[in-house]
Design an enzyme around this catalytic site. Sequence first.
Site, PDB file in Angstrom:
ATOM      1  N   CYS A  44       0.820  -1.218   0.000  1.00 36.19           N
ATOM      2  CA  CYS A  44       0.000   0.000   0.000  1.00 36.19           C
ATOM      3  C   CYS A  44       0.850   1.262   0.000  1.00 36.19           C
ATOM      4  CB  CYS A  44      -0.944  -0.012   1.204  1.00 36.19           C
ATOM      5  SG  CYS A  44      -1.821  -1.574   1.363  1.00 36.19           S
ATOM      6  N   TYR A 429     -16.671  15.286  20.656  1.00 35.29           N
ATOM      7  CA  TYR A 429     -16.850  16.615  20.074  1.00 35.29           C
ATOM      8  C   TYR A 429     -16.074  17.678  20.838  1.00 35.29           C
ATOM      9  CZ  TYR A 429     -18.830  21.265  19.572  1.00 35.29           C
ATOM     10  OH  TYR A 429     -18.956  22.614  19.420  1.00 35.29           O
TER      11      TYR A 429
HETATM   12  P1  FAD Z   1      -0.125 -10.269  -1.568  1.00 37.90           P
HETATM   13  O1  FAD Z   1       0.130  -9.213  -0.587  1.00 37.90           O
HETATM   14  O2  FAD Z   1      -0.154  -9.925  -3.001  1.00 37.90           O
HETATM   15  O3  FAD Z   1       0.969 -11.392  -1.348  1.00 37.90           O
HETATM   16  C1  FAD Z   1       0.979 -12.575  -2.104  1.00 37.90           C
HETATM   17  C2  FAD Z   1       2.418 -13.018  -2.265  1.00 37.90           C
HETATM   18  O4  FAD Z   1       2.390 -14.374  -2.671  1.00 37.90           O
HETATM   19  C3  FAD Z   1       3.148 -12.272  -3.356  1.00 37.90           C
HETATM   20  O5  FAD Z   1       4.277 -11.586  -2.838  1.00 37.90           O
HETATM   21  C4  FAD Z   1       3.549 -13.336  -4.363  1.00 37.90           C
HETATM   22  O6  FAD Z   1       4.848 -13.138  -4.891  1.00 37.90           O
HETATM   23  C5  FAD Z   1       3.493 -14.600  -3.526  1.00 37.90           C
HETATM   24  N1  FAD Z   1       3.223 -15.799  -4.315  1.00 37.90           N
HETATM   25  C6  FAD Z   1       2.210 -15.983  -5.202  1.00 37.90           C
HETATM   26  N2  FAD Z   1       2.248 -17.227  -5.713  1.00 37.90           N
HETATM   27  C7  FAD Z   1       3.313 -17.846  -5.148  1.00 37.90           C
HETATM   28  C8  FAD Z   1       3.886 -19.147  -5.272  1.00 37.90           C
HETATM   29  N3  FAD Z   1       3.356 -20.067  -6.097  1.00 37.90           N
HETATM   30  N4  FAD Z   1       4.974 -19.435  -4.552  1.00 37.90           N
HETATM   31  C9  FAD Z   1       5.512 -18.506  -3.694  1.00 37.90           C
HETATM   32  N5  FAD Z   1       5.028 -17.271  -3.545  1.00 37.90           N
HETATM   33  C10 FAD Z   1       3.927 -16.949  -4.248  1.00 37.90           C
HETATM   34  N6  FAD Z   1      -5.145  -2.483   0.071  1.00 37.90           N
HETATM   35  C11 FAD Z   1      -5.704  -1.684   1.003  1.00 37.90           C
HETATM   36  O7  FAD Z   1      -6.525  -2.154   1.777  1.00 37.90           O
HETATM   37  N7  FAD Z   1      -5.364  -0.356   1.086  1.00 37.90           N
HETATM   38  C12 FAD Z   1      -4.451   0.208   0.261  1.00 37.90           C
HETATM   39  O8  FAD Z   1      -4.141   1.406   0.385  1.00 37.90           O
HETATM   40  C13 FAD Z   1      -3.859  -0.594  -0.727  1.00 37.90           C
HETATM   41  N8  FAD Z   1      -2.961  -0.080  -1.590  1.00 37.90           N
HETATM   42  C14 FAD Z   1      -2.355  -0.895  -2.499  1.00 37.90           C
HETATM   43  C15 FAD Z   1      -1.404  -0.359  -3.355  1.00 37.90           C
HETATM   44  C16 FAD Z   1      -0.762  -1.170  -4.279  1.00 37.90           C
HETATM   45  C17 FAD Z   1       0.232  -0.571  -5.213  1.00 37.90           C
HETATM   46  C18 FAD Z   1      -1.062  -2.560  -4.331  1.00 37.90           C
HETATM   47  C19 FAD Z   1      -0.363  -3.451  -5.312  1.00 37.90           C
HETATM   48  C20 FAD Z   1      -2.011  -3.099  -3.498  1.00 37.90           C
HETATM   49  C21 FAD Z   1      -2.663  -2.278  -2.566  1.00 37.90           C
HETATM   50  N9  FAD Z   1      -3.638  -2.781  -1.701  1.00 37.90           N
HETATM   51  C22 FAD Z   1      -4.227  -1.971  -0.781  1.00 37.90           C
HETATM   52  C23 FAD Z   1      -4.051  -4.195  -1.774  1.00 37.90           C
HETATM   53  C24 FAD Z   1      -3.337  -5.024  -0.717  1.00 37.90           C
HETATM   54  O9  FAD Z   1      -1.971  -4.826  -0.845  1.00 37.90           O
HETATM   55  C25 FAD Z   1      -3.704  -6.477  -0.907  1.00 37.90           C
HETATM   56  O10 FAD Z   1      -5.092  -6.608  -0.716  1.00 37.90           O
HETATM   57  C26 FAD Z   1      -2.987  -7.397   0.055  1.00 37.90           C
HETATM   58  O11 FAD Z   1      -1.608  -7.252  -0.041  1.00 37.90           O
HETATM   59  C27 FAD Z   1      -3.362  -8.846  -0.236  1.00 37.90           C
HETATM   60  O12 FAD Z   1      -2.613  -9.687   0.548  1.00 37.90           O
HETATM   61  P2  FAD Z   1      -2.304 -11.179   0.085  1.00 37.90           P
HETATM   62  O13 FAD Z   1      -1.458 -11.783   1.147  1.00 37.90           O
HETATM   63  O14 FAD Z   1      -3.537 -11.859  -0.301  1.00 37.90           O
HETATM   64  O15 FAD Z   1      -1.480 -11.023  -1.265  1.00 37.90           O
END
Ligand code: FAD
Length: 554
Positions: A44, A429
């Site tokens: 984020c 407030y």
């Molecule tokens: P991720 O955080 O994406 O992590 C998944 C990880 O799994 C990745 O690093 C990937 O490399 C790894 N992976 C995948 N497949 C494999 C495999 N086969 N083997 C090993 N590793 C693997 N959300 C908010 O609520 N507020 C915000 O302000 C916000 N801003 C954001 C800004 C950006 C630029 C981005 C990209 C996202 C943002 N989000 C925000 C969304 C938030 O980051 C995601 O909802 C959250 O990170 C999801 O978590 P996750 O663990 O499901 O996946």
Amino acid sequence: MSKRVIIVGGVAGGASCAARLRRLDEQAKIFMYERGADVSFANCGLPYYLGGVITNRQKLLLATPERFRDWFNVEVRIHHEVLKIDREARTVDVRNTQTGETTTQSYDTLVLAPGAAPIRPSLPGVDLPGVFTIRNLTDIDQVQNWIAQREAERAVVIGGGYIGLEMTENLIHRGLDVTLFEMLDQVMPPMDPEMVVAAHEVLRARGVDLQLSNSVTAISEGPEETLKVIDRASQSHFADLVIMAVGVRPDVGLARDAGLQIGHTGGIRVDDQMRTSDPAIFAVGDAVEVRDFVTAQPALIPLAGPANRQGRIAADVIAGRSSSFRGTQGTAVLGLFDLTLAMTGATEKTLKRLGTPYEVIHIHGNDHAGYYPGAHMMAIKLLFSPDDGRVLGAQVTGRAGVDKRIDVIAMAIQKGATVFDLEETELCYAPQYGSAKDPVNMAGFVASNILRGDVVPADWDHWYARRDAGEPLPVVLDVRTPEEFAADAVPDAINIPLGELRARLDELPRDGELWVHCGIGQRAYYACRILQQHGYRVRNLAGGLKTFKLKNGM
Ligand code: FAD
């Protein structure tokens, strides 16, 4: 015997699960595989690192593999990709992406937290150097380097959702000119259109070339190392880089190949304890299909809060606790320059699409007492059940205090509260922070007045619908001052200021409905109460002229 738990993905969902599980089970053997270079980083924060708001890259790394080992006794393997799950043998094949070596690891419990991948639409030129998607630190490093090496001056951003808007703002902070394409006629597609008009204004005021209802059909190499972006009207836009931010898709390859159930939305299907169709495998985060807390519909809601909570719940369940996930209500906030847009629960679009009965009000209120310097007006849209007043959703747009109001209403939704509860909610407030009647209370008052029959609402949408259908329009009564009326008025409205209304009742027709409005709704409400008690059939036009203008894009 201690159980072996393998976690795939080491960011929000995966890292939360690993740390929580260790706190509950000191004996478990926990392994976390991450194919990227970092774990537990702040996705984020990535746009703000690009924009120079966050200057220290290290601050984006919330925990390192060493921290996980030392504090939590979790074995973290970065640059390790899990390739395959053998559910019968309870093993995964893991490849070290740096050495190419593949090993097979056994598990008792597997947790999938692979997240969602940015969508790269099949456009010509989408894979050209200089076209980026943003998911992790490596991606943002590449954009940083590209901008620095090319001394980039112009960028095209494709997609007006959260990430596209955050990238746009931060590219502007970096001094680039930005063209933003959004194929719909509004940015922030999850929100209702009138609530994002202010975002369009802010973007244009900051010099963004905002291309609404326009899309990119191709990208090619342009002159002098630029990229040529062609839009659907065959216009060319030249840029030094392109950011593709058209949404994300759950990363379900592993799960699908292993035969786990995938929901209709395309996310991994899980129960409320985050268990997949295989009881030994859990899944959390952006990769899973969730139940929308308000509509009970299956949904994909990729946000960090739910991913973290789900990771924690999966850990609880693995450790033998009976935690369960309540669903996601899509509470989200976006900062866009000095504007804040936030939402929780269902939008009007969604309720309409599902055919769910709803009532809606718009109010405009100050973030803190108007007599204290620096107050800013915010717009609140509240959706609620016409039967029992249960709060279904809210959206707030403004410059200050937006997050606080949406968080209060988010909690109200979570607890099944009604608009009558919002009336009674006691919020802190002092003049620099709020008002004795907080905008949340005001929204509760206005909504409750409708449900109690103290005032009958009319939505501007009904007015448009009648006009567009060529039906006779009701008389619109504007109760603002003549000066306000002269400056700006709804077509064909008549003007009787509130203060003169009692003396001029005879000027108003008694044979039809009167639709009453003012600037933001307060004086119209008082007028409606006067008129109703004098036997007129009246409706209050929600949100006043301000909402009329927002809905008209004025
Ligand atoms: P991720 O955080 O994406 O992590 C998944 C990880 O799994 C990745 O690093 C990937 O490399 C790894 N992976 C995948 N497949 C494999 C495999 N086969 N083997 C090993 N590793 C693997 N959300 C908010 O609520 N507020 C915000 O302000 C916000 N801003 C954001 C800004 C950006 C630029 C981005 C990209 C996202 C943002 N989000 C925000 C969304 C938030 O980051 C995601 O909802 C959250 O990170 C999801 O978590 P996750 O663990 O499901 O996946």
